[in-house]
Design a protein around this motif. Structure first.
Motif, PDB file in Angstrom:
ATOM      1  N   UNK A 209      -4.083  -7.100 -12.100  1.00 15.72           N
ATOM      2  CA  UNK A 209      -4.722  -5.850 -12.518  1.00 15.72           C
ATOM      3  C   UNK A 209      -3.729  -4.698 -12.491  1.00 15.72           C
ATOM      4  N   UNK A 210      -2.523  -4.926 -11.984  1.00 18.61           N
ATOM      5  CA  UNK A 210      -1.504  -3.883 -11.963  1.00 18.61           C
ATOM      6  C   UNK A 210      -1.406  -3.142 -10.652  1.00 18.61           C
ATOM      7  N   UNK A 211      -2.237  -3.503  -9.690  1.00 18.26           N
ATOM      8  CA  UNK A 211      -2.168  -2.776  -8.416  1.00 18.26           C
ATOM      9  C   UNK A 211      -1.212  -3.477  -7.453  1.00 18.26           C
ATOM     10  N   UNK A 212      -0.818  -2.710  -6.424  1.00 19.41           N
ATOM     11  CA  UNK A 212       0.107  -3.216  -5.415  1.00 19.41           C
ATOM     12  C   UNK A 212      -0.636  -3.426  -4.113  1.00 19.41           C
ATOM     13  N   UNK A 213      -0.462  -4.586  -3.500  1.00 16.59           N
ATOM     14  CA  UNK A 213      -0.984  -4.791  -2.148  1.00 16.59           C
ATOM     15  C   UNK A 213       0.204  -4.876  -1.200  1.00 16.59           C
ATOM     16  N   UNK A 214       0.003  -4.425   0.027  1.00 13.23           N
ATOM     17  CA  UNK A 214       1.102  -4.428   0.994  1.00 13.23           C
ATOM     18  C   UNK A 214       0.633  -5.134   2.255  1.00 13.23           C
ATOM     19  N   UNK A 215       1.478  -6.026   2.778  1.00  8.17           N
ATOM     20  CA  UNK A 215       1.135  -6.779   3.993  1.00  8.17           C
ATOM     21  C   UNK A 215       2.273  -6.661   4.994  1.00  8.17           C
ATOM     22  N   UNK A 216       1.914  -6.663   6.284  1.00  9.55           N
ATOM     23  CA  UNK A 216       2.929  -6.679   7.332  1.00  9.55           C
ATOM     24  C   UNK A 216       3.446  -8.112   7.492  1.00  9.55           C
ATOM     25  N   UNK A 217       4.764  -8.294   7.599  1.00 10.18           N
ATOM     26  CA  UNK A 217       5.322  -9.654   7.606  1.00 10.18           C
ATOM     27  C   UNK A 217       4.945 -10.433   8.857  1.00 10.18           C
ATOM     28  N   UNK A 218       4.777  -9.754   9.971  1.00 14.56           N
ATOM     29  CA  UNK A 218       4.503 -10.491  11.205  1.00 14.56           C
ATOM     30  C   UNK A 218       3.032 -10.823  11.355  1.00 14.56           C
TER      31      UNK A 218
END
Lengths: 375, 168
Positions: A209-218
């Motif tokens: 859809x063109x959006x960005x999701x962000x996740x913490x690596x740990x």
């Protein structure tokens, strides 16, 4: 008359530490026993490398050609570990391979180092029947990242693998020590991911859809992130379903989208000139800004994503340019599949073929960029 | 001491083959080795440099005078000028002299000269086959055939299709 063989080890190290390309380090280490001693015992700072282009050799199974832009030559290597296995590039020094038995390995085709990863069954997909042809199409894209840049020599402990997989294009992560793939639970609505980048301990993922999701690596927990609106060219590619024309990548702390643009004819085949657009994420104003000048950087694009290299001139490559593989459409019509390595200049928006035209077995086994490493 | 009188001091540097050179102290102390000798009380006398011959010392002094003539530390324009000077200085130098220069820069403890000369030497060996590097540097191949095969095997891809003695 200078006697170079009398140079003390510390000075040999001092001189060699100005070498940049891995190929030069290897040559240096082979000159004589003393220089090899210096190479083996001293610490080296590995600078970012321009990748080699790995091409499948049609007439020889298990062999690959590697194009070195630095040395302007082609190496032909036998890679037994890829025989009978499906491969994915990861825009790093590694390729992921999947066997008929659905075991997964991470292979460095240049050093032959081969690591076993958890099998595909640990992705908990149904059906798990090894007989269905679908099970070889579960993995969509593969990314390998280092937690620490530049990576310490001989240390694979800081690498991790992210894959986009399954009919829902979800994310799964592998880190050394994991016995199974860890699925990233997306708490928002079902996002289907098409690209992944890594920056400062956070995974950035671009979805259809063109959006960005962000996740913490740990923790792999989703982080609240004010989503910027995708640029017009990106929206256009998404609407047309050209997901492999979009690549998310990190470079020097920037998050970039590289957008390939090429028209298609009525049959859906690509025609006409190729163009690239690069956008950088403005974290403060939460918007994508077009990058018209990459400065002292070059981008290397393949079907799995892209690699950004700073200081490409040291490798006889051009700055402010995108290196990509073009398909030769005319020959496809006669049943031959030919590719050519080309370079696109962002300043004058023109492509140039580099004279490495090659025939490949089919349009699935497209060339991949492989980044050489010191060990 | 120069600091007291306020007039520039000149030092005499003596090479290992007994050549003597007069150098302004402000230029000479680019060498940490010389600076330490001055602080230890050699000023006014002759500073013996046992590991440098006259020809090399003359070049080093040209370098010292050139760099110390550019004022300012840290200002970008001056750094540019220093870089231009270094590049010109090294481009005028033949390959054989580079070995003497790197040894002298090491002995005299001059880090910026050392860095520039090392980079120049590294540039010579960039993008060259192993055999070429051996011939250029006059280094003998002291590997046994088995050892050499093992080295090539370890980094197989770089040597694939290349004989190590190949010229360009």
């Amino acid at each position: 008359m200078a006697d170079w063989s009398q140079l003390p080890y510390d000075l040999i190290h001092e001189v060699a530490s100005h070498l940049v390309a891995i190929e030069d380090f290897h040559a240096f280490s082979a000159v004589c026993c003393d220089w090899r001693s210096v190479y083996s015992t001293k610490e080296w700072h590995q600078r970012p490398q321009v990748p080699l282009l790995m091409i499948f050799v049609p007439e020889k199974n298990g062999f690959r050609n590697f194009i070195s832009l630095y040395r302007n030559k082609v190496y032909k290597l036998e890679i037994p570990a890829v025989r009978g296995r499906k491969t994915w590039g990861s825009c790093s020094g590694w390729i992921l391979t999947l066997g008929l038995d659905l075991t997964i390995q991470l292979l460095n085709p240049l050093t032959r180092v081969c690591l076993s990863l958890p099998p595909q069954s640990s992705l908990q997909l149904r059906p798990n029947d090894a007989r269905t042809p679908y099970c070889y199409r579960v993995i969509k894209r593969v990314f390998v990242f280092m937690k620490q840049q530049p990576p310490p020599r001989n240390d694979e402990g800081d690498s991790f693998v992210v894959i986009i997989y399954g009919p829902l294009y979800q994310l799964a992560v592998y880190r050394p020590g994991y016995t199974s793939w860890t699925i990233v639970k997306e708490t928002a609505t079902l996002n289907q991911f098409i690209g992944v980048a890594f920056r400062k301990d956070r995974i950035f993922a671009l979805c259809k859809a063109g959006s960005l999701s962000v996740f913490d690596i740990d923790s792999l927990a989703a982080i609240d992130f004010d989503d910027p609106t995708p640029p017009e060219n990106v929206k256009f590619a998404l609407r047309k379903g050209k997901f492999n024309h979009l690549m998310l990548v990190e470079s020097r702390g920037d998050i970039l989208i590289v957008c390939k643009q090429q028209d298609s004819n009525r049959c859906g085949f690509p025609v006409g000139p190729v163009h690239f657009f690069v956008y950088t994420l403005d974290f403060i104003n939460k918007q994508w800004v077009e990058v018209r000048d990459l400065g002292n950087r070059a981008i290397f694009v393949d079907k799995s994503g892209c690699v950004v290299v700073c200081g490409p001139e040291r490798f006889n490559c051009r700055s402010n340019s995108v290196y990509f593989v073009a398909d030769d459409m005319k020959r496809w019509l006669v049943g031959e599949v030919w590719i050519d390595l080309c370079v696109y200049n962002l300043a004058d928006r023109v492509s140039e073929a580099l004279g490495f035209s090659s025939e490949i077995p089919n349009d699935v086994l497209l060339p991949l960029w492989i980044v050489p490493t010191l060990e | 001491m120069a600091a007291e009188t306020g007039t520039p001091t000149t030092l005499t540097l003596k090479s290992n083959d007994d050549e003597r050179f007069s150098v302004a102290e402000s230029a000479a102390i680019l060498s940490v080795t010389i600076r330490n000798m001055v602080e230890d009380g050699c000023a006014g006398g002759v500073i013996p440099l046992d590991n440098v011959d006259g020809k090399t010392l003359a070049s080093v002094i040209t370098y010292m005078n050139g760099i110390s003539a550019i004022p300012g530390v840290g200002a970008a324009a001056d750094e540019e000028k220093k870089k231009s000077f270094r590049d010109k200085f090294l481009s005028d130098m033949d390959f054989e002299t580079l070995a003497d220069m790197v040894l002298a820069a090491n002995y005299l403890n001059m880090s910026c000269l050392m860095d520039a000369v090392s980079a120049k030497i590294a540039q010579v060996m960039e993008n060259k086959p192993v055999g070429w590097v051996r011939r250029k540097f006059g280094i003998e191949n002291d590997y046994t055939p088995e050892e050499e095969a093992a080295v090539k095997e370890e980094h197989k891809w770089t040597f694939e299709g290349v004989e190590t003695d190949d010229d360009i």
